[in-house]
Design a protein around this motif. Structure first.
Motif, short mmCIF file in Angstrom:
data_model
loop_
_atom_site.label_atom_id
_atom_site.label_comp_id
_atom_site.label_asym_id
_atom_site.label_seq_id
_atom_site.Cartn_x
_atom_site.Cartn_y
_atom_site.Cartn_z
N MET A 192 43.83 55.26 41.67
CA MET A 192 43.84 53.97 40.99
C MET A 192 45.13 53.82 40.20
SD MET A 192 41.03 52.38 41.75
CE MET A 192 40.62 51.17 40.51
N PHE A 193 45.58 52.57 40.07
CA PHE A 193 46.83 52.24 39.41
C PHE A 193 46.48 51.63 38.06
CE2 PHE A 193 51.00 50.02 39.27
CZ PHE A 193 51.81 51.06 39.70
N GLY A 194 46.81 52.33 36.97
CA GLY A 194 46.42 51.89 35.63
C GLY A 194 47.23 50.70 35.14
N THR A 195 46.56 49.71 34.53
CA THR A 195 47.24 48.51 34.06
C THR A 195 46.81 48.16 32.63
OG1 THR A 195 45.53 47.00 34.89
CG2 THR A 195 47.33 47.54 36.39
N VAL A 196 47.63 47.33 31.98
CA VAL A 196 47.30 46.77 30.68
C VAL A 196 47.72 45.31 30.69
CG1 VAL A 196 49.52 47.42 29.64
CG2 VAL A 196 47.54 47.06 28.16
N VAL A 197 46.95 44.44 30.04
CA VAL A 197 47.30 43.03 29.89
C VAL A 197 47.82 42.82 28.48
CG1 VAL A 197 46.40 40.67 29.77
CG2 VAL A 197 45.63 42.21 31.59
N VAL A 198 49.00 42.21 28.37
CA VAL A 198 49.62 41.95 27.07
C VAL A 198 49.58 40.45 26.80
CG1 VAL A 198 51.68 42.27 25.64
CG2 VAL A 198 51.15 43.92 27.46
N GLY A 199 48.80 40.06 25.80
CA GLY A 199 48.63 38.63 25.49
C GLY A 199 47.31 38.14 26.05
N VAL A 200 46.52 37.48 25.20
CA VAL A 200 45.20 37.02 25.66
C VAL A 200 45.02 35.53 25.40
CG1 VAL A 200 44.00 39.22 25.66
CG2 VAL A 200 44.17 37.96 23.53
N GLY A 201 46.01 34.75 25.82
CA GLY A 201 45.86 33.30 25.86
C GLY A 201 45.13 32.96 27.16
N ILE A 202 45.33 31.73 27.65
CA ILE A 202 44.65 31.29 28.87
C ILE A 202 45.02 32.20 30.05
CG2 ILE A 202 44.48 29.42 30.56
CD1 ILE A 202 44.92 27.47 28.21
N ALA A 203 46.33 32.47 30.21
CA ALA A 203 46.78 33.29 31.35
C ALA A 203 46.29 34.73 31.22
CB ALA A 203 48.30 33.25 31.46
N GLY A 204 46.38 35.29 30.01
CA GLY A 204 45.94 36.67 29.80
C GLY A 204 44.46 36.85 30.06
N LEU A 205 43.66 35.91 29.58
CA LEU A 205 42.20 35.99 29.81
C LEU A 205 41.88 35.88 31.30
CD1 LEU A 205 40.89 33.85 26.82
CD2 LEU A 205 40.68 36.33 27.12
N ALA A 206 42.64 35.05 32.03
CA ALA A 206 42.44 34.93 33.48
C ALA A 206 42.80 36.26 34.17
CB ALA A 206 43.29 33.80 34.04
N ARG A 207 43.85 36.92 33.69
CA ARG A 207 44.23 38.23 34.23
C ARG A 207 43.10 39.24 34.04
NH1 ARG A 207 48.32 37.79 37.66
NH2 ARG A 207 50.05 36.63 36.80
N ILE A 208 42.58 39.28 32.80
CA ILE A 208 41.49 40.22 32.50
C ILE A 208 40.30 39.95 33.41
CG2 ILE A 208 39.77 40.85 30.75
CD1 ILE A 208 42.02 40.44 28.65
N ARG A 209 39.93 38.68 33.54
CA ARG A 209 38.78 38.31 34.40
C ARG A 209 39.00 38.78 35.83
NH1 ARG A 209 39.40 32.48 35.46
NH2 ARG A 209 40.76 33.36 37.06
N ASP A 210 40.21 38.52 36.37
CA ASP A 210 40.47 38.85 37.77
C ASP A 210 40.58 40.36 38.00
OD1 ASP A 210 40.44 36.17 38.26
OD2 ASP A 210 42.62 35.93 38.37
N LEU A 211 41.11 41.08 37.02
CA LEU A 211 41.20 42.53 37.16
C LEU A 211 39.82 43.19 37.06
CD1 LEU A 211 44.42 43.11 35.05
CD2 LEU A 211 44.16 43.70 37.46
N MET A 212 38.94 42.58 36.28
CA MET A 212 37.58 43.12 36.15
C MET A 212 36.70 42.77 37.34
SD MET A 212 37.54 44.92 33.47
CE MET A 212 35.80 45.15 33.10
N ASN A 213 37.07 41.69 38.05
CA ASN A 213 36.28 41.24 39.21
C ASN A 213 37.20 41.00 40.40
OD1 ASN A 213 33.55 40.75 37.80
ND2 ASN A 213 35.01 39.65 36.52
N PRO A 214 37.81 42.05 40.95
CA PRO A 214 38.78 41.86 42.04
C PRO A 214 38.12 41.33 43.31
CG PRO A 214 38.25 44.18 41.77
CD PRO A 214 37.60 43.46 40.64
N MET A 215 38.89 40.57 44.07
CA MET A 215 38.37 40.07 45.35
C MET A 215 38.19 41.27 46.29
SD MET A 215 40.62 36.63 45.97
CE MET A 215 39.87 36.35 47.56
N PRO A 216 37.08 41.30 47.03
CA PRO A 216 36.82 42.41 47.94
C PRO A 216 37.97 42.61 48.93
CG PRO A 216 34.87 41.04 47.73
CD PRO A 216 35.99 40.32 47.03
N SER A 217 38.34 43.85 49.16
CA SER A 217 39.39 44.25 50.12
C SER A 217 40.78 43.76 49.72
CB SER A 217 39.06 43.74 51.53
OG SER A 217 37.82 44.24 51.94
N SER A 218 40.96 43.32 48.45
CA SER A 218 42.29 42.90 47.99
C SER A 218 42.97 44.08 47.30
CB SER A 218 42.18 41.73 47.02
OG SER A 218 41.65 42.19 45.78
#
Length: 205
Positions: A1-27
């Motif tokens: 696994m490739f470790g990541t961190v999100v810096v900033g939790v505005g609209i874009a940052g929250l979207a990043r967190i959401r997508d990283l927590m719920n990745p599309m299958p086989s992506s």
């Protein structure tokens, strides 16, 4: 696994967190592990993701890449810190407030042998892809791109041209290099109103 961190939790940052927590299958996202997020504000946890300090994110050997979703003005400094720490960086568009700084950051990433990726997510939407298909083979005679938004804090977002630069990139992507022929700005402080009008020419005038 490739470790990541999100810096900033505005609209874009929250979207990043959401997508990283719920990745599309086989992506490729399935191979990314979110270790936390960094913010100047105190949140504790967001959707079971813990808040960590910037120092911990920079020092952690488990974090290999940073997703930077802060205000425009802080992009350059944050990118430099993570590249110096030996991390890959993905940053929301624009990378920096000047072309000179952007070139320096790209050179730094190359020297560190790290990926520095600038993502302009609007260019990946279905609506934009359709627009691009529609202009293929056509000559631009005249056109207008008009967009509105709330008045932004220039100390954080930079000069108004940077607030709108993502939209201007549409035009360059669609019609090639553009030359600025004139630009004006109107401000009405009492009404909290600001408007910038810019005229461009394509390479064939």
């Amino acid at each position: 696994m490739f470790g990541t961190v999100v810096v900033g939790v505005g609209i874009a940052g929250l979207a990043r967190i959401r997508d990283l927590m719920n990745p599309m299958p086989s992506s490729p996202s399935e191979h990314l592990k979110l270790f936390g997020f960094v913010s100047r504000r105190s949140f504790g946890n967001i959707n079971e993701v813990k808040q960590i300090s910037l120092e911990d994110a920079l020092r952690s050997k488990e974090i290999h890449a940073a997703f930077i979703s802060t205000e425009n003005r802080s992009h350059e400094e944050t990118i430099r810190m993570f590249l110096e720490a030996g991390k890959h960086v993905l940053v929301e568009y624009p990378m920096a407030l000047s072309a000179k700084a952007a070139h320096e950051l790209c050179e730094m990433a190359e020297q560190k042998d790290k990926v520095l990726h600038v993502e302009h997510i609007e260019l990946l939407t279905e609506e934009y892809k359709q627009l691009k298909k529609e202009v293929v083979g056509k000559d631009l005679v005249k056109g207008t791109l008009h967009f509105t938004g709330s008045v932004l804090d220039e100390n954080k977002t930079g000069f108004p041209a940077f607030s709108g630069i993502a939209r201007l990139t549409w035009l360059i992507d669609l019609f090639g290099d553009l030359t600025v022929t004139s630009a004006t700005r109107e401000k009405q402080k009492d009404k909290n109103y600001s408007r910038m009008t810019v005229h461009f020419q394509t390479a064939n005038k």
